[in-house]
Design a protein around this motif. Structure first.
Motif, PDB file in Angstrom:
ATOM      1  N   ASP A  52       0.830  -1.210   0.000  1.00 33.79           N
ATOM      2  CA  ASP A  52       0.000   0.000   0.000  1.00 33.79           C
ATOM      3  C   ASP A  52       0.865   1.260   0.000  1.00 33.79           C
ATOM      4  OD1 ASP A  52      -2.306  -1.503   0.000  1.00 33.79           O
ATOM      5  OD2 ASP A  52      -2.625  -1.371   2.173  1.00 33.79           O
ATOM      6  N   LYS A  53       1.945   1.218   0.787  1.00 34.02           N
ATOM      7  CA  LYS A  53       2.843   2.369   0.831  1.00 34.02           C
ATOM      8  C   LYS A  53       3.493   2.611  -0.534  1.00 34.02           C
ATOM      9  CE  LYS A  53       2.659   3.931   5.081  1.00 34.02           C
ATOM     10  NZ  LYS A  53       2.264   5.331   5.361  1.00 34.02           N
ATOM     11  N   MET A  54       3.895   1.544  -1.187  1.00 34.04           N
ATOM     12  CA  MET A  54       4.494   1.676  -2.507  1.00 34.04           C
ATOM     13  C   MET A  54       3.480   2.230  -3.522  1.00 34.04           C
ATOM     14  SD  MET A  54       7.691   0.953  -2.617  1.00 34.04           S
ATOM     15  CE  MET A  54       7.824   0.837  -4.386  1.00 34.04           C
ATOM     16  N   SER A  55       2.221   1.801  -3.394  1.00 38.19           N
ATOM     17  CA  SER A  55       1.180   2.296  -4.286  1.00 38.19           C
ATOM     18  C   SER A  55       0.973   3.804  -4.091  1.00 38.19           C
ATOM     19  CB  SER A  55      -0.137   1.555  -4.013  1.00 38.19           C
ATOM     20  OG  SER A  55      -1.177   2.085  -4.805  1.00 38.19           O
ATOM     21  N   GLU A  56       0.989   4.243  -2.850  1.00 35.92           N
ATOM     22  CA  GLU A  56       0.843   5.679  -2.573  1.00 35.92           C
ATOM     23  C   GLU A  56       2.004   6.469  -3.180  1.00 35.92           C
ATOM     24  OE1 GLU A  56       0.604   5.993   1.627  1.00 35.92           O
ATOM     25  OE2 GLU A  56      -1.454   5.206   1.761  1.00 35.92           O
ATOM     26  N   ILE A  57       3.201   5.908  -3.090  1.00 37.18           N
ATOM     27  CA  ILE A  57       4.372   6.586  -3.647  1.00 37.18           C
ATOM     28  C   ILE A  57       4.247   6.704  -5.165  1.00 37.18           C
ATOM     29  CG2 ILE A  57       6.857   6.359  -4.036  1.00 37.18           C
ATOM     30  CD1 ILE A  57       6.994   5.074  -1.207  1.00 37.18           C
TER      31      ILE A  57
END
Length: 427
Positions: A52-57
């Motif tokens: 999820d964090k990578m998707s936000e980035i």
């Protein structure tokens, strides 16, 4: 290392799982900079968190741990340094930040300021500053600080504007006003004449008949005042040549022309020095005046050669005088007779109080002027433009102040003056 894919991996440490993900940034060494979150007891949950964090980035909505941990005091410094305000606004914001916002949030990270923290501060400041206007000003500044932290330091602003949970509190308490009686204005003008001469008398009538702000009155120079203007206009802006030409055909002294004042500046104290600056909200405007006031202004300018239309007692600018201490209280509240004696200057007779204005702001004369215009039934656009207000939307885009509108304003104000004179003479 338990799992790894697309720059996300998990690892167990003791009895909990930690996930690491690439922040999208590189270290000075050229290696990727990773961030992490620990405390998970389920490896799949930790891994999904990293994805999820990578998707936000990838979508530009991610907030790095480092950014969200930015201290409020550091963000306040960055935010304030990037703002561009007039000096009085700058000074006001600085005082609010240093007296209220910075001390309260010292040591706290921007990412910690959620809606609960925001409400807690609001409750704190309302208790500390019971006056609704004062606490509201503080919350306005905090709101701008937090709003501008999005999306760099926080995803959404915690500032509440539309809905407010909890006990209902009336948001504003309007200042109680009375209808502005022209007889009260006349007494103020007579009192001002006792306090600082004919300039005081004409200044009160000018404010009542134009709605000019105090700083605009104090900063009015003779080249922008009837009967000199517009012939004496120094034409400071080469982009305004078309307006200068139109002004010469519309305003001035002579048959078919309308007497007027040009609001081109105001005066303010900046770091202990008097400064001539743009009117509030850059509200440059032309104000037609009724004939009785035009006659007063002409007589006043003929009586002195000061650059200020309304000079202070000593000949300087009223913007440098302590007007709210040495002038207005005597004009509105009245004062005893001042006899000549050792250490006393300018003996003068007693000045009667004006109950409608005693203990109130001079600014209410400006409010009263708008009420007079509204009573006269003048178009809203003409009224708001005269007050120096921006009219939003289609009305503001397509409307203009026409000559008939200005002549109607002059006529209604002149008639108000004449009715007062007839009633006074009749009594």
């Amino acid at each position: 290392m338990a799992r790894r894919a697309t720059d996300v991996y998990t690892e167990w440490r003791g009895g909990t799982c930690r996930v690491k993900w690439w922040s999208g940034e590189y270290l000075p060494s050229g290696r990727k900079r990773f961030e992490s979150e620990g405390g998970f007891t389920d490896e799949d949950e930790a891994y999904d968190y990293g994805l999820d964090k990578m998707s936000e980035i990838r979508h530009g909505t991610g907030i790095s741990n480092r950014d969200s941990a930015t201290l409020m005091e550091d963000w306040i410094d960055d935010w304030f340094a990037a703002t561009d305000h007039a000096y009085t606004t700058y000074k006001s914001y600085k005082a609010i930040i240093n007296q209220h916002i910075r001390p309260y949030f010292t040591g706290k990270a921007v990412g910690e300021i959620d809606v609960i923290a925001y409400r807690a501060f609001r409750k704190h400041i309302q208790k500390k500053l019971p006056a609704a206007g004062s606490s509201r000003n503080v919350m306005t500044v905090l709101g701008m600080i937090l709003d501008d932290a999005v999306p760099r330091l926080i995803k959404t602003s915690p500032v509440e504007r539309k809905r407010q949970r909890g006990r209902y509190v009336k948001r504003t308490t309007r200042e109680r006003k009375r209808d502005m009686d022209i007889a009260a204005v006349n007494q103020l003008a007579c009192n001002a004449e006792v306090v600082f001469g004919y300039a005081g008398y004409v200044m009160i009538w000018t404010m009542a008949m134009t709605g000019m702000r105090p700083g605009e009155l104090f900063g009015l120079r003779r080249e922008y005042c009837y009967p000199n203007w517009p012939g004496s206009d120094p034409h400071p802006d080469e982009d305004e040549e078309e307006r200068y030409a139109e002004d010469a055909l519309r305003y001035g002294k002579g048959e078919g022309l309308m007497p007027a004042i040009r609001v081109q500046q105001q005066v303010q104290q900046e770091k202990g020095t008097l400064a001539e600056v743009s009117p509030k909200y850059y509200s440059y405007r032309t104000l037609v005046v009724p004939q009785f006031l035009a006659d007063m202004l002409e007589k006043l300018l003929a009586s002195h050669d000061n650059k200020w239309v309304f000079p202070a007692i000593g000949g300087g600018c009223l913007g440098s005088a302590a007007f709210s201490v040495d002038y207005w209280p005597h004009i509105s509240k009245g004062s005893d007779e001042r006899k000549k004696g050792p250490g006393r200057r300018n003996p003068r007779p007693a000045v009667p109080a004006v109950p409608d204005f005693a203990g109130k702001r001079m600014y209410l004369i400006r409010h009263g002027h708008k009420a007079w215009l509204d009573e006269g039934g003048h178009p809203r656009f003409a009224v708001e433009s005269r007050m120096g207000h921006e009219v939003p939307g289609v009305e503001g885009t397509y409307s203009s102040v026409t000559v008939p509108m200005e002549r109607a304003i002059m006529k209604s104000l002149q008639e108000r003056w004449e009715r007062f004179q007839e009633a006074r003479d009749g009594s």
